[in-house]
Design a protein around this motif. Structure first.
Motif, PDB file in Angstrom:
ATOM      1  N   THR A  31       0.807  -1.223   0.000  1.00  0.00           N
ATOM      2  CA  THR A  31       0.000   0.000   0.000  1.00  0.00           C
ATOM      3  C   THR A  31       0.844   1.278   0.000  1.00  0.00           C
ATOM      4  O   THR A  31       0.296   2.374   0.046  1.00  0.00           O
ATOM      5  N   VAL A  32       2.161   1.144  -0.053  1.00  0.00           N
ATOM      6  CA  VAL A  32       3.007   2.339  -0.029  1.00  0.00           C
ATOM      7  C   VAL A  32       2.798   3.142  -1.312  1.00  0.00           C
ATOM      8  O   VAL A  32       2.635   2.581  -2.404  1.00  0.00           O
ATOM      9  N   MET A  66       2.681   9.087   0.269  1.00  0.00           N
ATOM     10  CA  MET A  66       2.996   8.696   1.642  1.00  0.00           C
ATOM     11  C   MET A  66       4.473   8.954   1.951  1.00  0.00           C
ATOM     12  O   MET A  66       4.824   9.467   3.022  1.00  0.00           O
ATOM     13  N   TYR A  95       5.916  11.887   4.726  1.00  0.00           N
ATOM     14  CA  TYR A  95       6.473  11.419   5.992  1.00  0.00           C
ATOM     15  C   TYR A  95       7.696  12.244   6.375  1.00  0.00           C
ATOM     16  O   TYR A  95       8.598  12.464   5.565  1.00  0.00           O
ATOM     17  N   PHE A 122       9.923   5.268   8.576  1.00  0.00           N
ATOM     18  CA  PHE A 122       8.655   5.142   7.845  1.00  0.00           C
ATOM     19  C   PHE A 122       8.198   3.684   7.797  1.00  0.00           C
ATOM     20  O   PHE A 122       7.035   3.373   8.076  1.00  0.00           O
ATOM     21  N   ASN A 143       7.048   2.654  11.399  1.00  0.00           N
ATOM     22  CA  ASN A 143       5.829   3.268  11.935  1.00  0.00           C
ATOM     23  C   ASN A 143       4.597   3.009  11.077  1.00  0.00           C
ATOM     24  O   ASN A 143       3.485   2.890  11.600  1.00  0.00           O
ATOM     25  N   GLN A 144       4.772   2.908   9.768  1.00  0.00           N
ATOM     26  CA  GLN A 144       3.629   2.727   8.881  1.00  0.00           C
ATOM     27  C   GLN A 144       3.315   1.264   8.595  1.00  0.00           C
ATOM     28  O   GLN A 144       2.169   0.913   8.324  1.00  0.00           O
ATOM     29  N   PHE A 145       4.329   0.405   8.654  1.00  0.00           N
ATOM     30  CA  PHE A 145       4.127  -0.991   8.277  1.00  0.00           C
ATOM     31  C   PHE A 145       4.562  -1.984   9.357  1.00  0.00           C
ATOM     32  O   PHE A 145       4.449  -3.191   9.164  1.00  0.00           O
TER      33      PHE A 145
END
Length: 241
Positions: A154-155, A159, A163, A170, A173-175
């Motif tokens: 989904t990156v 995004m 960030y 990244f 924290n996101q994945f």
């Protein structure tokens, strides 16, 4: 004759159990883990055994001791983590903070080389990111980064651009993916037309090629990147011993 079982010291067994807790997400990056006395009770071992396991994990940058506060799961949000994986320093000395400039992000299917590096099947979904690293406003590194689509599917470029922080921060924290260690291969290459334009150097100029595979817990490869470094004002620095 069947091989004899391999002996593992007790503290290494405790370390393995702690790693399993980190991998499962029981303790997240930046969070405190239970005290040594609590862990000793949980695992039914001496506090000294737990301390030895934690000491080794701290030396491997998996845990971070904070005087008077406890022991915390290491995080890429810690500014010191940035320089653990980027070994580029200015020839003039000192430390420079890099600016990450994402250029492209697209989905593709893994070819034989990417599949081998990331332990995927040929044709599996991957995401590819191209970005520049600038130091003092000058482009110094161009990276092409390959990521498993099953994790990072989904990156998007937006995004990445939105960030505020390092790329590994990244990912964390996101994945929920933390890079634990990396293997790198370095060699000298001439700049092709594309990299020369991005790095503002003449075509054919010598560049440092840095190929990296980064691993998360359980030695799972989660990133393969190929970076080209302009070294007229910077060098790759690694401290041994």
């Amino acid at each position: 004759m069947s091989p004899s079982p391999t002996f593992s010291p007790l503290y290494r067994q405790i370390k393995s159990l702690l790693l399993q807790r980190l991998e499962s997400g029981e303790w997240r990056p930046g969070e405190a883990i239970p005290s040594e006395s609590e862990l000793a009770i949980r695992f039914n071992v001496s506090q000294g055994t737990v301390r030895k396991a934690i000491d080794e994990m701290a030396a491997e940058n998996l845990l971070l001791r904070r005087q008077g506060k406890g022991t915390f799961v290491a995080s890429h949000d810690d500014p010191r983590a940035f320089f653990r994986f980027l070994r580029l320093v200015p020839l003039a000395g000192g430390i420079e903070q890099a600016q990450s400039v994402p250029l492209e992000c697209w989905r593709a299917k893994a070819g034989p080389e990417v599949a081998r590096m990331l332990e995927l099947n040929i044709g599996d979904s991957i995401n590819i990111v191209r970005r520049l690293l600038k130091f003092s406003g000058k482009p110094v590194v161009v990276d092409e980064i390959y990521l498993p689509g099953s994790i990072f599917g989904t990156v998007t470029l937006d995004m990445l651009r939105d960030y505020q922080g390092s790329l590994y921060s990244f990912f964390e924290n996101q994945f929920g993916v933390r890079m634990i260690r990396a293997e790198e291969r370095l060699r000298a290459v001439p700049a092709d037309r594309s990299s020369a334009e991005l790095l503002n150097v003449p075509e054919g100029s010598p560049l440092l090629s840095v190929e990296r595979v980064s691993f998360s817990y359980a030695d799972k490869p989660v990133e393969w990147r190929r970076g080209l470094y302009a070294t007229s004002e910077h060098c790759y620095f690694n401290e041994l011993g």
